[in-house]
Write a protein that holds these residues in place. Sequence first.
Motif, PDB file in Angstrom:
ATOM      1  N   HIS A 184     -33.355   0.061 -27.406  1.00 53.98           N
ATOM      2  CA  HIS A 184     -33.911  -0.086 -28.821  1.00 53.98           C
ATOM      3  C   HIS A 184     -35.336   0.429 -28.663  1.00 53.98           C
ATOM      4  CE1 HIS A 184     -34.932  -2.033 -32.482  1.00 53.98           C
ATOM      5  NE2 HIS A 184     -35.915  -2.191 -32.127  1.00 53.98           N
ATOM      6  N   ARG A 185     -35.648   1.304 -29.837  1.00 55.38           N
ATOM      7  CA  ARG A 185     -36.766   1.907 -30.096  1.00 55.38           C
ATOM      8  C   ARG A 185     -37.276   1.477 -31.655  1.00 55.38           C
ATOM      9  NH1 ARG A 185     -36.491   6.862 -28.512  1.00 55.38           N
ATOM     10  NH2 ARG A 185     -36.241   8.023 -30.697  1.00 55.38           N
ATOM     11  N   GLY A 186     -38.433   0.941 -31.829  1.00 57.88           N
ATOM     12  CA  GLY A 186     -38.750   0.808 -33.256  1.00 57.88           C
ATOM     13  C   GLY A 186     -39.184   2.066 -33.957  1.00 57.88           C
ATOM     14  N   SER A 187     -39.753   1.898 -35.151  1.00 60.20           N
ATOM     15  CA  SER A 187     -39.833   2.946 -35.843  1.00 60.20           C
ATOM     16  C   SER A 187     -41.064   3.677 -35.646  1.00 60.20           C
ATOM     17  CB  SER A 187     -40.060   2.498 -37.483  1.00 60.20           C
ATOM     18  OG  SER A 187     -41.448   1.761 -37.650  1.00 60.20           O
ATOM     19  N   MET A 188     -41.163   5.107 -35.872  1.00 59.55           N
ATOM     20  CA  MET A 188     -42.513   5.799 -35.691  1.00 59.55           C
ATOM     21  C   MET A 188     -42.735   6.522 -36.906  1.00 59.55           C
ATOM     22  SD  MET A 188     -41.620   7.862 -31.992  1.00 59.55           S
ATOM     23  CE  MET A 188     -39.906   8.367 -32.580  1.00 59.55           C
ATOM     24  N   VAL A 189     -44.051   6.559 -37.318  1.00 57.96           N
ATOM     25  CA  VAL A 189     -44.721   7.329 -38.255  1.00 57.96           C
ATOM     26  C   VAL A 189     -44.966   8.587 -38.142  1.00 57.96           C
ATOM     27  CG1 VAL A 189     -45.769   5.126 -39.573  1.00 57.96           C
ATOM     28  CG2 VAL A 189     -47.042   6.747 -38.217  1.00 57.96           C
ATOM     29  N   VAL A 190     -44.823   9.516 -39.095  1.00 61.21           N
ATOM     30  CA  VAL A 190     -44.717  11.076 -38.671  1.00 61.21           C
ATOM     31  C   VAL A 190     -46.043  11.648 -38.996  1.00 61.21           C
ATOM     32  CG1 VAL A 190     -42.425  11.331 -39.685  1.00 61.21           C
ATOM     33  CG2 VAL A 190     -44.058  11.663 -41.132  1.00 61.21           C
ATOM     34  N   ASP A 191     -47.008  11.081 -39.683  1.00 57.33           N
ATOM     35  CA  ASP A 191     -48.401  11.761 -39.822  1.00 57.33           C
ATOM     36  C   ASP A 191     -49.380  10.457 -39.944  1.00 57.33           C
ATOM     37  OD1 ASP A 191     -47.791  10.794 -42.473  1.00 57.33           O
ATOM     38  OD2 ASP A 191     -47.620  12.759 -43.195  1.00 57.33           O
ATOM     39  N   ASP A 192     -50.693  11.074 -39.786  1.00 55.60           N
ATOM     40  CA  ASP A 192     -51.700  10.041 -40.145  1.00 55.60           C
ATOM     41  C   ASP A 192     -51.806   9.350 -41.631  1.00 55.60           C
ATOM     42  OD1 ASP A 192     -52.557  11.176 -37.884  1.00 55.60           O
ATOM     43  OD2 ASP A 192     -54.078  12.386 -38.590  1.00 55.60           O
ATOM     44  N   LEU A 193     -51.258  10.055 -42.659  1.00 52.09           N
ATOM     45  CA  LEU A 193     -50.995   9.405 -43.860  1.00 52.09           C
ATOM     46  C   LEU A 193     -49.965   8.503 -43.897  1.00 52.09           C
ATOM     47  CD1 LEU A 193     -51.663  12.634 -46.237  1.00 52.09           C
ATOM     48  CD2 LEU A 193     -53.319  10.843 -45.576  1.00 52.09           C
ATOM     49  N   ASN A 194     -49.113   8.251 -43.073  1.00 50.58           N
ATOM     50  CA  ASN A 194     -47.869   7.382 -42.745  1.00 50.58           C
ATOM     51  C   ASN A 194     -47.036   7.821 -44.160  1.00 50.58           C
ATOM     52  OD1 ASN A 194     -49.346   4.473 -41.377  1.00 50.58           O
ATOM     53  ND2 ASN A 194     -49.440   6.449 -40.818  1.00 50.58           N
ATOM     54  N   SER A 195     -46.982   9.062 -44.372  1.00 50.94           N
ATOM     55  CA  SER A 195     -46.046   9.341 -45.420  1.00 50.94           C
ATOM     56  C   SER A 195     -44.493   9.133 -45.322  1.00 50.94           C
ATOM     57  CB  SER A 195     -46.323  10.725 -45.999  1.00 50.94           C
ATOM     58  OG  SER A 195     -45.947  11.705 -44.778  1.00 50.94           O
ATOM     59  N   ASP A 196     -44.066   9.235 -44.144  1.00 49.06           N
ATOM     60  CA  ASP A 196     -42.709   9.116 -43.755  1.00 49.06           C
ATOM     61  C   ASP A 196     -42.521   8.300 -42.314  1.00 49.06           C
ATOM     62  OD1 ASP A 196     -39.875   8.776 -43.991  1.00 49.06           O
ATOM     63  OD2 ASP A 196     -39.834  11.124 -44.350  1.00 49.06           O
ATOM     64  N   ARG A 197     -41.560   7.708 -41.926  1.00 50.77           N
ATOM     65  CA  ARG A 197     -41.365   7.200 -40.665  1.00 50.77           C
ATOM     66  C   ARG A 197     -39.867   7.298 -40.165  1.00 50.77           C
ATOM     67  NH1 ARG A 197     -43.501   1.411 -41.191  1.00 50.77           N
ATOM     68  NH2 ARG A 197     -45.031   2.413 -42.232  1.00 50.77           N
ATOM     69  N   THR A 198     -39.609   7.255 -39.134  1.00 41.73           N
ATOM     70  CA  THR A 198     -38.246   7.142 -38.641  1.00 41.73           C
ATOM     71  C   THR A 198     -37.602   5.638 -38.632  1.00 41.73           C
ATOM     72  OG1 THR A 198     -38.758   6.473 -36.176  1.00 41.73           O
ATOM     73  CG2 THR A 198     -38.748   8.847 -36.950  1.00 41.73           C
ATOM     74  N   ASP A 199     -36.482   5.404 -38.609  1.00 44.23           N
ATOM     75  CA  ASP A 199     -35.651   4.302 -38.588  1.00 44.23           C
ATOM     76  C   ASP A 199     -35.833   3.632 -37.264  1.00 44.23           C
ATOM     77  OD1 ASP A 199     -35.387   4.099 -41.110  1.00 44.23           O
ATOM     78  OD2 ASP A 199     -33.486   5.297 -40.883  1.00 44.23           O
ATOM     79  N   ALA A 200     -35.670   2.382 -36.851  1.00 44.69           N
ATOM     80  CA  ALA A 200     -35.476   1.573 -35.821  1.00 44.69           C
ATOM     81  C   ALA A 200     -33.973   1.808 -35.546  1.00 44.69           C
ATOM     82  CB  ALA A 200     -36.051   0.226 -36.053  1.00 44.69           C
ATOM     83  N   ALA A 201     -33.821   1.957 -34.125  1.00 41.10           N
ATOM     84  CA  ALA A 201     -32.400   2.194 -33.748  1.00 41.10           C
ATOM     85  C   ALA A 201     -32.248   1.403 -32.373  1.00 41.10           C
ATOM     86  CB  ALA A 201     -32.183   3.735 -33.558  1.00 41.10           C
ATOM     87  N   THR A 202     -30.910   1.155 -32.208  1.00 37.89           N
ATOM     88  CA  THR A 202     -30.450   0.263 -30.915  1.00 37.89           C
ATOM     89  C   THR A 202     -29.174   1.140 -30.670  1.00 37.89           C
ATOM     90  OG1 THR A 202     -31.285  -1.727 -31.570  1.00 37.89           O
ATOM     91  CG2 THR A 202     -29.818  -1.616 -29.703  1.00 37.89           C
ATOM     92  N   LEU A 203     -29.055   1.662 -29.226  1.00 38.59           N
ATOM     93  CA  LEU A 203     -28.141   2.464 -28.898  1.00 38.59           C
ATOM     94  C   LEU A 203     -27.688   1.674 -27.547  1.00 38.59           C
ATOM     95  CD1 LEU A 203     -29.508   6.061 -28.899  1.00 38.59           C
ATOM     96  CD2 LEU A 203     -28.104   4.734 -30.762  1.00 38.59           C
ATOM     97  N   PHE A 204     -26.387   1.891 -27.346  1.00 41.74           N
ATOM     98  CA  PHE A 204     -25.713   1.204 -26.072  1.00 41.74           C
ATOM     99  C   PHE A 204     -25.242   2.411 -25.123  1.00 41.74           C
ATOM    100  CE2 PHE A 204     -25.521  -2.128 -29.330  1.00 41.74           C
ATOM    101  CZ  PHE A 204     -25.882  -3.096 -28.684  1.00 41.74           C
ATOM    102  N   HIS A 205     -25.330   2.325 -24.018  1.00 34.34           N
ATOM    103  CA  HIS A 205     -24.828   3.151 -22.886  1.00 34.34           C
ATOM    104  C   HIS A 205     -23.875   2.335 -21.906  1.00 34.34           C
ATOM    105  CE1 HIS A 205     -27.769   5.495 -24.918  1.00 34.34           C
ATOM    106  NE2 HIS A 205     -28.762   5.050 -24.148  1.00 34.34           N
ATOM    107  N   LEU A 206     -22.848   3.112 -21.370  1.00 36.62           N
ATOM    108  CA  LEU A 206     -22.044   2.747 -20.342  1.00 36.62           C
ATOM    109  C   LEU A 206     -21.977   3.252 -19.188  1.00 36.62           C
ATOM    110  CD1 LEU A 206     -19.736   0.432 -19.531  1.00 36.62           C
ATOM    111  CD2 LEU A 206     -18.042   2.111 -20.465  1.00 36.62           C
TER     112      LEU A 206
END
Length: 696
Positions: free
Chosen positions: A615-637
């Motif tokens: 799982h990785r939480g969100s990351m903002v893309v710039d100093d102004l925080n104008s956009d951000r990534t969505d948090a995501a959870t991935l499963f591996h086998l």
Amino acid sequence: MPQRPTFTLRRLNAALLMALAGTAGAQTLQEVVVSASRQEQQSFDAPASVQAVGQAAIEAAGPRVNLSEVMNRVPGITVLNRQNYAQDLQLSIRGSGSRSPFGIRGARLIVDGIPATMPDGQGQASTISLPSAQRIEVLRGPLAQLYGNSAGGVLQVFTADGPEKPEIRFSVDAGSDRLRRYGVQAAGQSGSLNYVLDHSDFSTDGWRVNSAARRQHTNAKLRWAASDATRVTLVANAFDQPESGDPLGLTREQFQSNPRQAVANSTLYQAGKDVSQTQLGLVAEHKLDARSDITARVYAGERDLDNRLSIPLVAQTAPTAAGGVVQLDRRFSGTGLRYARRVAAGEGQVQLSAGVDVERMSERRRGFINDFGAVGALKRDEDDSVDSTGVYTQADWAINEGWSAVAGLRANRVNFRVKDFFIRPGNPDDSGRLSYSATNPVLGITRHLSADTNLYANVGKGFETPTLTEMAYTAGGSGPNLNLKSARSTHAEVGVKMRLAEGQRLDAALFHIGTRDEIVVASSSGGRTVYTNAGKTSRSGLELTHSAQWTPEWRTHLALATLDARFDQAFASSGGATVAQGNRIPGIADRTLFAEVAWQPRAWPGFTAALEAVHRGSMVVDDLNSDRTDAATLFHLRLGWQQKLGAWTLRETLRVENLADKATIGSVIANDGNRRFFEPAPGRQWGLGVVATYAF
């Protein structure tokens, strides 16, 4: 009285190697460390956040091409695969280094005792050979500052020793997007000489357009036991990456439309990189007597790079422009000397150590017009050099059964010099020089509550200079940015280490980092990234690791980290807008989680299966925080088999990653001027590996 293990300066004596036994009857976790004095010690009493991943985990995590395959098992370090071999991985420790658009910043890399980070603080993770690695150790917290400039954390890689009986190993990996890796390794012991020779050949078509890559990698370690008191280790590494396309980042609209595409300029200008590097190092360790020893190292190498950028042709022709093709011819070298002595002190013992590091790099940097993939007219021509000198001392004091302490001091000076040879009308002489210096103390104490519980606290200061690459451009100018200041930081940490029960280990740490003159991205557009200093920033978080062997068949591993990284002062961005106090620092995930459940049934000897959640939480893309990534959870086998056929040992591994085939963003390019912040991650991927080992 039994002596407490100590945390020595030049090696991570406190590293935890969670080596899970391979037999069905194993129920305990073996805690092993290797010190500079060649004494195995347990890590439980170390006053630091430090964990490691061992050879078994490295081999099970993937084709052993990228650190991102396995480092999610360690909290506090984030290694993002950008699906872009031209720009390397994005590696950050407690948020340090997240600003980097390429290469490694803010963390020190060390391989077999030889620095893989240049004296200005830049490094490349791609030159690390994972097929021959025995373990990877990660140190976070104040004690990392004793490694000098840009030591937001320290990552050390140790090449495996050869076994007593010589063996030869063949390996083949195949995966999605025509990923292929072929390897051969010879290792063993011959008299007093221990040797490991490893070669790999890797290629991929890439998940995105213009992201194909090829590389060859050779790594060798020869260790000669000259006597009972003296050991000499020779390490050699050769890396060649003749092809690596750069698909560039995408806007949000482009990502949503087709995440596998490359922007038009990527293919129009044939964006990508050709790079090669060779390095040779020698480490000598000598025990002077029962209480003192000395370690010396010397190394040298060269790196050649040809980087085609996607800068529009009209922007390259300006008088102060540096062109769109960067060619670097770099030479680097260094020496180090460390003396350590153990002396009695009251009820306990003090280990005193002192040393000096001298490092140098010089490069010829030239820029040319990128004429749609062809090298055009010369636009930049200069000699750059950096030299660094560090002097340090440290004392590790085992006070008594209940207390131990560590104190250290490091003084560093880093000198930059630029000699400009490209002087034309409208493009003045951009020569200059700049020096940075700092003296950083650290102090830590450990309370040994019982044989199964330790509490510790540390505080220390650090500094980070800009790298030559970060000084390369000025906003609206032609020459190096000599106005950049070094970032100064104060680190504080408290932690606990507990053996909860038979076969269980828990580590937890709380930390805070306050920084002034943080080096941040002012603008990033057309292949040019300009940096500036912000005001104050802070990073605070929690890191937790739990490993357990519940039964002979079942084991689990959990690594959790939270990180709140913010600007504590408002400042003006390059576009004139105000970056508000409290804004998040871009490129840093606010939380990460790795969880693994592994099964090794008694009824099927040699078989293992594991399910991983990342799982990785969100990351903002710039100093102004104008956009951000969505948090995501991935499963591996992953599934693994092992068979013994006479002198042969066969091992097969099958991995399926992103089982649900989720569309996610793998990393961000902070403050990209074209708003192409997003670097997509692939959907469902498969990988198959086969290793055949013959023991003589």
